[in-house]
Scaffold this motif. Structure first.
Motif, PDB file in Angstrom:
ATOM      1  N   CYS A  39       9.367   4.976  11.169  1.00 38.57           N
ATOM      2  CA  CYS A  39       9.795   6.131  10.369  1.00 38.57           C
ATOM      3  C   CYS A  39       9.617   7.459  11.117  1.00 38.57           C
ATOM      4  N   GLY A  40       9.119   7.409  12.337  1.00 42.25           N
ATOM      5  CA  GLY A  40       9.055   8.608  13.155  1.00 42.25           C
ATOM      6  C   GLY A  40       7.784   9.409  13.057  1.00 42.25           C
ATOM      7  N   PHE A  41       6.731   8.860  12.427  1.00 41.57           N
ATOM      8  CA  PHE A  41       5.458   9.578  12.391  1.00 41.57           C
ATOM      9  C   PHE A  41       4.826   9.541  13.781  1.00 41.57           C
ATOM     10  N   GLN A  69      -4.280   9.828   9.367  1.00 41.78           N
ATOM     11  CA  GLN A  69      -4.087  10.631   8.165  1.00 41.78           C
ATOM     12  C   GLN A  69      -3.079   9.976   7.220  1.00 41.78           C
ATOM     13  N   VAL A  70      -1.993   9.451   7.782  1.00 35.85           N
ATOM     14  CA  VAL A  70      -0.982   8.774   6.963  1.00 35.85           C
ATOM     15  C   VAL A  70      -1.581   7.569   6.259  1.00 35.85           C
ATOM     16  N   GLU A 102       1.330  13.782  -1.507  1.00 30.66           N
ATOM     17  CA  GLU A 102       0.272  14.119  -0.543  1.00 30.66           C
ATOM     18  C   GLU A 102       0.795  14.147   0.894  1.00 30.66           C
ATOM     19  N   LEU A 103       1.749  13.280   1.203  1.00 25.28           N
ATOM     20  CA  LEU A 103       2.343  13.320   2.549  1.00 25.28           C
ATOM     21  C   LEU A 103       3.128  14.615   2.745  1.00 25.28           C
ATOM     22  N   THR A 104       3.805  15.050   1.678  1.00 31.86           N
ATOM     23  CA  THR A 104       4.544  16.311   1.744  1.00 31.86           C
ATOM     24  C   THR A 104       3.592  17.482   1.921  1.00 31.86           C
ATOM     25  N   GLU A 137      12.474  13.432   5.039  1.00 33.64           N
ATOM     26  CA  GLU A 137      13.280  12.260   5.358  1.00 33.64           C
ATOM     27  C   GLU A 137      12.403  11.121   5.881  1.00 33.64           C
ATOM     28  N   LYS A 138      11.407  11.474   6.679  1.00 36.58           N
ATOM     29  CA  LYS A 138      10.491  10.451   7.181  1.00 36.58           C
ATOM     30  C   LYS A 138       9.710   9.814   6.021  1.00 36.58           C
ATOM     31  N   ILE A 139       9.301  10.646   5.079  1.00 32.51           N
ATOM     32  CA  ILE A 139       8.542  10.145   3.930  1.00 32.51           C
ATOM     33  C   ILE A 139       9.402   9.203   3.095  1.00 32.51           C
ATOM     34  N   LYS A 140      10.650   9.572   2.842  1.00 32.11           N
ATOM     35  CA  LYS A 140      11.554   8.720   2.055  1.00 32.11           C
ATOM     36  C   LYS A 140      11.770   7.385   2.756  1.00 32.11           C
ATOM     37  N   LYS A 141      12.010   7.434   4.047  1.00 34.38           N
ATOM     38  CA  LYS A 141      12.240   6.218   4.830  1.00 34.38           C
ATOM     39  C   LYS A 141      10.990   5.324   4.792  1.00 34.38           C
ATOM     40  N   TYR A 142       9.827   5.956   4.895  1.00 35.52           N
ATOM     41  CA  TYR A 142       8.556   5.236   4.903  1.00 35.52           C
ATOM     42  C   TYR A 142       8.321   4.526   3.574  1.00 35.52           C
ATOM     43  N   LEU A 143       8.466   5.248   2.479  1.00 33.25           N
ATOM     44  CA  LEU A 143       8.186   4.670   1.164  1.00 33.25           C
ATOM     45  C   LEU A 143       9.217   3.625   0.775  1.00 33.25           C
TER      46      LEU A 143
END
Length: 419
Positions: A187-189, A196-197, A215-217, A224-230
């Motif tokens: 997801c690009g983190f 932390q993630v 919390e990630l936000t 976009e990374k958060i959406k892809k991750y979840l």
């Protein structure tokens, strides 16, 4: 200054009724794990402070009971830093001591080595139900086996034990640190953000998917990374097929063999076990210990907060002592939490022989007292547990207390034999 009769905060006195349950469970642990080829060992309760603060114990390193230097080594006048005062501490788990033990004794041990440890550990934690500052841990570990056979044996041994003491319908959650890292990389983190993630992800069962996203936000990560991750968590299923499917998605971010290894562990355990439990793939499982390098697992019992067991693979820890990495994998049951559950459920030790109490009234003749003791000795020679005790004025209350300790039969001796 008046003496205090209560134990130190976070520690407890153990009454006979609970002690019987604890001893029964300990005997089941030794018998069951021994049947799987695990060898009992013992390590000191005091460890070198350097070992305890080696950044292998996660948050537990903040909870160490540190021990001051002794004798001439302790010089308060010249001390400038904590290290001038402290050289050791009480162990906060059994894994760090085991790694030191193996590093020191490997030449005298079988390869691979299957160890069983039971002993007290200490953490300066905030006490609550099922959590103490001094508590017993029970660990089984396999050192020197890099294959999935180690994980399979650990899970089967632990679930067999739990089945023998009456647990069923619980859940073994399993994941792999490599899958966690693969998902984050996919997801690009950035790699430096993984810890932390994962700390935020570990709250999933408490704050839900929306809470993790929030919390990630707030931590500043791209939407976009958060959406892809979840979305990866939303689409993952909990069986071996789910592991393989996720592994396929992550093929450019992780080694496919790591996903296949985890899927095979789940398949094998489901095919082999005779115990009643569920094993599920849980991609949100993190476990906080920084020393885990691969497979991780936890045991969840319905109606009990937190896990009652957990562990995983830690292939890098022994190398911290020897300079050469050694494959290692372990599983720890939450002994105190298991005892808490059994006591809350009114558990009684099964198959125990009747315990007899001889109660002797004050003032009986020497002949009667000696006769009662002689009779007790004859019964003891036959293997019967016999308590000989003076009869209290409140006999009913006395018997109620003895019944809690497992005494079911009573024989009374009076001055007046006609009573």
């Amino acid at each position: 200054m008046a003496l205090k009769k209560k134990p130190v905060t976070g520690m407890k006195d153990i009454l006979p009724a609970e002690m019987q349950v604890r001893e029964y469970v300990m005997n089941q642990i030794r018998e069951t794990y021994g049947g799987f080829g695990f060898h009992s060992i013992e390590t000191p309760c005091v460890e070198h402070i350097e070992n305890l603060t080696s950044k292998q114990g996660g948050d537990n390193e903040k909870l160490i009971f540190k021990i001051m230097k002794r004798g001439e080594k302790l010089n308060l006048e010249t001390a400038q830093a904590e290290n001038d005062l402290v050289d050791s501490g009480l162990r906060y788990d059994l894994t760090v001591p085991l790694s030191r033990y193996y590093s020191n004794n490997a030449a005298s041990l079988a390869a691979p080595f299957k160890s069983l440890q039971m002993g007290s550990v200490w953490r300066a934690d905030r006490p609550q139900k099922g959590r103490f500052r001094q508590f017993v841990q029970c660990d089984i570990d396999i050192l020197g086996d890099s294959t999935r056979l180690a994980e399979i044996e650990l899970i089967l041994a632990t679930t067999t034990l739990l089945g023998k003491i009456g647990f069923k319908g619980y859940t073994v959650r399993i994941n792999d640190r490599n899958i966690l890292k693969g998902m984050a990389a996919f997801c690009g983190f950035p790699e430096e953000s993984y810890d932390q993630v994962f700390i935020i992800l570990d709250k999933m069962d408490k704050i839900g998917m929306d809470g993790v996203a929030r919390e990630l936000t707030e931590a500043g990560y791209d939407e976009e990374k958060i959406k892809k991750y979840l979305s990866l968590f939303e689409s993952a299923t909990t069986d071996a097929a789910g592991v393989r499917s996720l592994g396929s998605v992550l093929k450019d971010a992780m080694d496919q063999e790591q996903a296949e290894n985890l899927a095979s562990i789940i398949d094998s355990v489901r095919q082999i076990t005779t115990s009643q439990f569920h094993i599920v793939f849980d991609p949100t499982l993190v476990r906080g210990m920084s020393y885990y390098t691969g497979t991780i697992f936890e045991i969840q019992v319905d109606g009990f907060p937190g896990s009652v067991g957990g562990g995983g693979r830690y292939d890098k820890m022994i190398g911290k002592f020897t300079g050469m990495d050694t494959p290692a994998c372990g599983f720890s049951i939450g002994f105190e939490r298991i005892i808490t559950i059994l006591m809350d459920e009114g558990f009684t030790v099964p198959g125990k022989e009747d315990k007899v109490a001889f109660l002797i009234e004050k003032g009986v003749s020497d002949d009667m007292m000696n006769g009662a003791i002689k009779e007790a000795m004859e019964e003891r020679a036959k293997g019967v547990t016999v308590l000989v005790s003076q009869m209290n004025k409140n006999k009913k209350f006395q018997k109620e207390g003895l019944e809690k300790e497992g005494y079911t039969l009573f024989k009374e001796f009076y001055k007046d034999a006609l009573k």
